[in-house]
Design a protein around this motif. Structure first.
Motif, PDB file in Angstrom:
ATOM      1  N   LEU A  16       0.823  -1.207   0.000  1.00  0.00           N
ATOM      2  CA  LEU A  16       0.000   0.000   0.000  1.00  0.00           C
ATOM      3  C   LEU A  16       0.857   1.257   0.000  1.00  0.00           C
ATOM      4  O   LEU A  16       0.542   2.236  -0.694  1.00  0.00           O
ATOM      5  CB  LEU A  16      -0.961   0.007   1.191  1.00  0.00           C
ATOM      6  N   ALA A  17       1.959   1.235   0.737  1.00  0.00           N
ATOM      7  CA  ALA A  17       2.847   2.399   0.803  1.00  0.00           C
ATOM      8  C   ALA A  17       3.431   2.746  -0.567  1.00  0.00           C
ATOM      9  O   ALA A  17       3.638   3.930  -0.878  1.00  0.00           O
ATOM     10  CB  ALA A  17       3.969   2.148   1.812  1.00  0.00           C
ATOM     11  N   ARG A  18       3.668   1.725  -1.402  1.00  0.00           N
ATOM     12  CA  ARG A  18       4.181   1.989  -2.763  1.00  0.00           C
ATOM     13  C   ARG A  18       3.226   2.864  -3.556  1.00  0.00           C
ATOM     14  O   ARG A  18       3.635   3.537  -4.502  1.00  0.00           O
ATOM     15  CB  ARG A  18       4.387   0.666  -3.521  1.00  0.00           C
ATOM     16  N   TYR A  19       1.960   2.856  -3.180  1.00  0.00           N
ATOM     17  CA  TYR A  19       0.941   3.630  -3.874  1.00  0.00           C
ATOM     18  C   TYR A  19       0.461   4.840  -3.068  1.00  0.00           C
ATOM     19  O   TYR A  19      -0.571   5.435  -3.381  1.00  0.00           O
ATOM     20  CB  TYR A  19      -0.245   2.725  -4.223  1.00  0.00           C
ATOM     21  N   GLY A  20       1.193   5.182  -2.017  1.00  0.00           N
ATOM     22  CA  GLY A  20       0.848   6.361  -1.232  1.00  0.00           C
ATOM     23  C   GLY A  20      -0.270   6.161  -0.225  1.00  0.00           C
ATOM     24  O   GLY A  20      -0.845   7.126   0.272  1.00  0.00           O
ATOM     25  N   LEU A  21      -0.580   4.903   0.095  1.00  0.00           N
ATOM     26  CA  LEU A  21      -1.622   4.606   1.073  1.00  0.00           C
ATOM     27  C   LEU A  21      -0.986   4.095   2.363  1.00  0.00           C
ATOM     28  O   LEU A  21       0.111   3.540   2.346  1.00  0.00           O
ATOM     29  CB  LEU A  21      -2.588   3.551   0.533  1.00  0.00           C
ATOM     30  N   THR A  22      -1.707   4.251   3.453  1.00  0.00           N
ATOM     31  CA  THR A  22      -1.238   3.804   4.754  1.00  0.00           C
ATOM     32  C   THR A  22      -2.161   2.721   5.288  1.00  0.00           C
ATOM     33  O   THR A  22      -3.381   2.911   5.321  1.00  0.00           O
ATOM     34  CB  THR A  22      -1.222   4.977   5.758  1.00  0.00           C
ATOM     35  N   LEU A  23      -1.587   1.607   5.688  1.00  0.00           N
ATOM     36  CA  LEU A  23      -2.354   0.543   6.333  1.00  0.00           C
ATOM     37  C   LEU A  23      -2.324   0.803   7.833  1.00  0.00           C
ATOM     38  O   LEU A  23      -1.251   0.888   8.427  1.00  0.00           O
ATOM     39  CB  LEU A  23      -1.764  -0.829   6.016  1.00  0.00           C
ATOM     40  N   VAL A  24      -3.501   0.954   8.426  1.00  0.00           N
ATOM     41  CA  VAL A  24      -3.618   1.199   9.855  1.00  0.00           C
ATOM     42  C   VAL A  24      -4.166  -0.068  10.508  1.00  0.00           C
ATOM     43  O   VAL A  24      -5.274  -0.513  10.181  1.00  0.00           O
ATOM     44  CB  VAL A  24      -4.555   2.397  10.148  1.00  0.00           C
ATOM     45  N   ARG A  25      -3.378  -0.631  11.419  1.00  0.00           N
ATOM     46  CA  ARG A  25      -3.810  -1.840  12.117  1.00  0.00           C
ATOM     47  C   ARG A  25      -4.747  -1.472  13.255  1.00  0.00           C
ATOM     48  O   ARG A  25      -4.404  -0.684  14.130  1.00  0.00           O
ATOM     49  CB  ARG A  25      -2.611  -2.613  12.658  1.00  0.00           C
ATOM     50  N   VAL A  26      -5.923  -2.078  13.226  1.00  0.00           N
ATOM     51  CA  VAL A  26      -6.927  -1.876  14.265  1.00  0.00           C
ATOM     52  C   VAL A  26      -6.798  -3.026  15.255  1.00  0.00           C
ATOM     53  O   VAL A  26      -6.718  -4.187  14.848  1.00  0.00           O
ATOM     54  CB  VAL A  26      -8.348  -1.839  13.643  1.00  0.00           C
ATOM     55  N   PRO A  27      -6.768  -2.727  16.545  1.00  0.00           N
ATOM     56  CA  PRO A  27      -6.660  -3.809  17.531  1.00  0.00           C
ATOM     57  C   PRO A  27      -7.825  -4.801  17.429  1.00  0.00           C
ATOM     58  O   PRO A  27      -8.958  -4.432  17.108  1.00  0.00           O
ATOM     59  CB  PRO A  27      -6.694  -3.078  18.876  1.00  0.00           C
ATOM     60  N   ASP A  28      -7.514  -6.064  17.699  1.00  0.00           N
ATOM     61  CA  ASP A  28      -8.527  -7.118  17.673  1.00  0.00           C
ATOM     62  C   ASP A  28      -9.711  -6.719  18.552  1.00  0.00           C
ATOM     63  O   ASP A  28      -9.526  -6.180  19.648  1.00  0.00           O
ATOM     64  CB  ASP A  28      -7.949  -8.439  18.180  1.00  0.00           C
ATOM     65  N   HIS A  71      -9.375  -4.866  -1.895  1.00  0.00           N
ATOM     66  CA  HIS A  71     -10.492  -4.235  -2.594  1.00  0.00           C
ATOM     67  C   HIS A  71     -10.663  -2.784  -2.160  1.00  0.00           C
ATOM     68  O   HIS A  71     -10.784  -1.880  -3.001  1.00  0.00           O
ATOM     69  CB  HIS A  71     -11.787  -5.020  -2.370  1.00  0.00           C
ATOM     70  N   GLU A  72     -10.662  -2.554  -0.867  1.00  0.00           N
ATOM     71  CA  GLU A  72     -10.846  -1.184  -0.378  1.00  0.00           C
ATOM     72  C   GLU A  72      -9.665  -0.302  -0.767  1.00  0.00           C
ATOM     73  O   GLU A  72      -9.844   0.845  -1.174  1.00  0.00           O
ATOM     74  CB  GLU A  72     -11.091  -1.167   1.126  1.00  0.00           C
ATOM     75  N   ALA A  73      -8.440  -0.827  -0.676  1.00  0.00           N
ATOM     76  CA  ALA A  73      -7.268  -0.068  -1.111  1.00  0.00           C
ATOM     77  C   ALA A  73      -7.377   0.278  -2.595  1.00  0.00           C
ATOM     78  O   ALA A  73      -7.088   1.411  -3.008  1.00  0.00           O
ATOM     79  CB  ALA A  73      -5.994  -0.860  -0.847  1.00  0.00           C
ATOM     80  N   CYS A  74      -7.828  -0.672  -3.388  1.00  0.00           N
ATOM     81  CA  CYS A  74      -7.940  -0.449  -4.833  1.00  0.00           C
ATOM     82  C   CYS A  74      -9.008   0.585  -5.157  1.00  0.00           C
ATOM     83  O   CYS A  74      -8.881   1.315  -6.149  1.00  0.00           O
ATOM     84  CB  CYS A  74      -8.167  -1.761  -5.561  1.00  0.00           C
ATOM     85  N   HIS A  75     -10.050   0.664  -4.347  1.00  0.00           N
ATOM     86  CA  HIS A  75     -11.026   1.737  -4.551  1.00  0.00           C
ATOM     87  C   HIS A  75     -10.335   3.092  -4.460  1.00  0.00           C
ATOM     88  O   HIS A  75     -10.603   3.989  -5.259  1.00  0.00           O
ATOM     89  CB  HIS A  75     -12.156   1.662  -3.515  1.00  0.00           C
ATOM     90  N   LEU A  76      -9.430   3.242  -3.510  1.00  0.00           N
ATOM     91  CA  LEU A  76      -8.703   4.510  -3.387  1.00  0.00           C
ATOM     92  C   LEU A  76      -7.760   4.709  -4.566  1.00  0.00           C
ATOM     93  O   LEU A  76      -7.634   5.823  -5.091  1.00  0.00           O
ATOM     94  CB  LEU A  76      -7.923   4.549  -2.078  1.00  0.00           C
ATOM     95  N   LEU A  77      -7.105   3.646  -5.011  1.00  0.00           N
ATOM     96  CA  LEU A  77      -6.125   3.766  -6.081  1.00  0.00           C
ATOM     97  C   LEU A  77      -6.732   4.119  -7.429  1.00  0.00           C
ATOM     98  O   LEU A  77      -6.077   4.773  -8.239  1.00  0.00           O
ATOM     99  CB  LEU A  77      -5.312   2.477  -6.198  1.00  0.00           C
ATOM    100  N   VAL A  78      -7.959   3.702  -7.686  1.00  0.00           N
ATOM    101  CA  VAL A  78      -8.563   4.016  -8.984  1.00  0.00           C
ATOM    102  C   VAL A  78      -9.141   5.427  -9.021  1.00  0.00           C
ATOM    103  O   VAL A  78      -9.475   5.927 -10.091  1.00  0.00           O
ATOM    104  CB  VAL A  78      -9.632   2.971  -9.417  1.00  0.00           C
ATOM    105  N   LEU A  79      -9.250   6.062  -7.856  1.00  0.00           N
ATOM    106  CA  LEU A  79      -9.731   7.435  -7.803  1.00  0.00           C
ATOM    107  C   LEU A  79      -8.618   8.411  -8.153  1.00  0.00           C
ATOM    108  O   LEU A  79      -7.452   8.151  -7.836  1.00  0.00           O
ATOM    109  CB  LEU A  79     -10.224   7.776  -6.394  1.00  0.00           C
ATOM    110  N   PRO A  80      -8.962   9.542  -8.727  1.00  0.00           N
ATOM    111  CA  PRO A  80      -7.942  10.584  -8.891  1.00  0.00           C
ATOM    112  C   PRO A  80      -7.445  11.004  -7.499  1.00  0.00           C
ATOM    113  O   PRO A  80      -8.240  11.058  -6.549  1.00  0.00           O
ATOM    114  CB  PRO A  80      -8.709  11.733  -9.563  1.00  0.00           C
TER     115      PRO A  80
END
Length: 156
Positions: A24-36, A70-79
């Motif tokens: 995700l970082a390669r595409y400028g996105l941040t993965l945020v880990r949510v506690p269990d 899928h959710e990351a890709c939604h962001l990536l296909v947006l301008p």
């Protein structure tokens, strides 16, 4: 769609957060880990499904890998200028939805132990629906418009 359809889909607990975060970082996105056990911010589907807010993708260890992608890709296909305003629901565009589905399959090959074939099987198990009956059939025989959409935006 509902991850309760199949508990056998790959989850982040199966591969960890390091490789998905790097992808995700390669595409400028941040993965945020949510506690269990905590609610996932920006999750459209609820339960263990990934969420999106701005350029952040939220997930827990029990989040399905296909949901994260899928959710990351939604962001990536947006301008890029539209990403900042996204909260929970990225689009109502069929063209963008198809592009997100195609891109998540392509990006799955960048995750060790996942790959496109496994991701498509998980998509089917979860309940994605395609007019050709399966994610694989759609990807191989009916995703030309989605691929053109991605190519026009310089995405794999």
């Amino acid at each position: 769609m509902n991850d309760r359809v199949s508990p056998a889909v790959l989850r982040l607990a199966d591969l960890g957060f390091k490789a998905p975060a790097a992808l995700l970082a390669r595409y400028g996105l941040t993965l945020v880990r949510v506690p269990d056990g905590e609610s996932i911010p920006g999750s459209y589907w609820g339960e263990a499904e990934a969420g999106i807010i701005g350029t952040c993708v939220y997930a827990r260890a029990d989040t399905p890998v296909h949901s994260l992608l899928h959710e990351a890709c939604h962001l990536l296909v947006l301008p890029p200028e539209r990403r900042a305003s996204v909260h929970t629901d990225a689009t109502d565009s069929i063209e963008e939805e198809d592009a997100a589905c195609c891109l998540q399959i392509l990006l799955a090959d960048a995750l060790p132990g996942v790959g496109g074939e496994r991701l498509m099987a998980d998509m089917d198990a979860w309940g994605y629906t395609f007019r050709l009956g399966s994610a694989r059939a759609w990807f191989l025989d009916d995703a030309a418009e989605a691929r053109a959409f991605l190519a026009a935006r310089g995405l794999p």
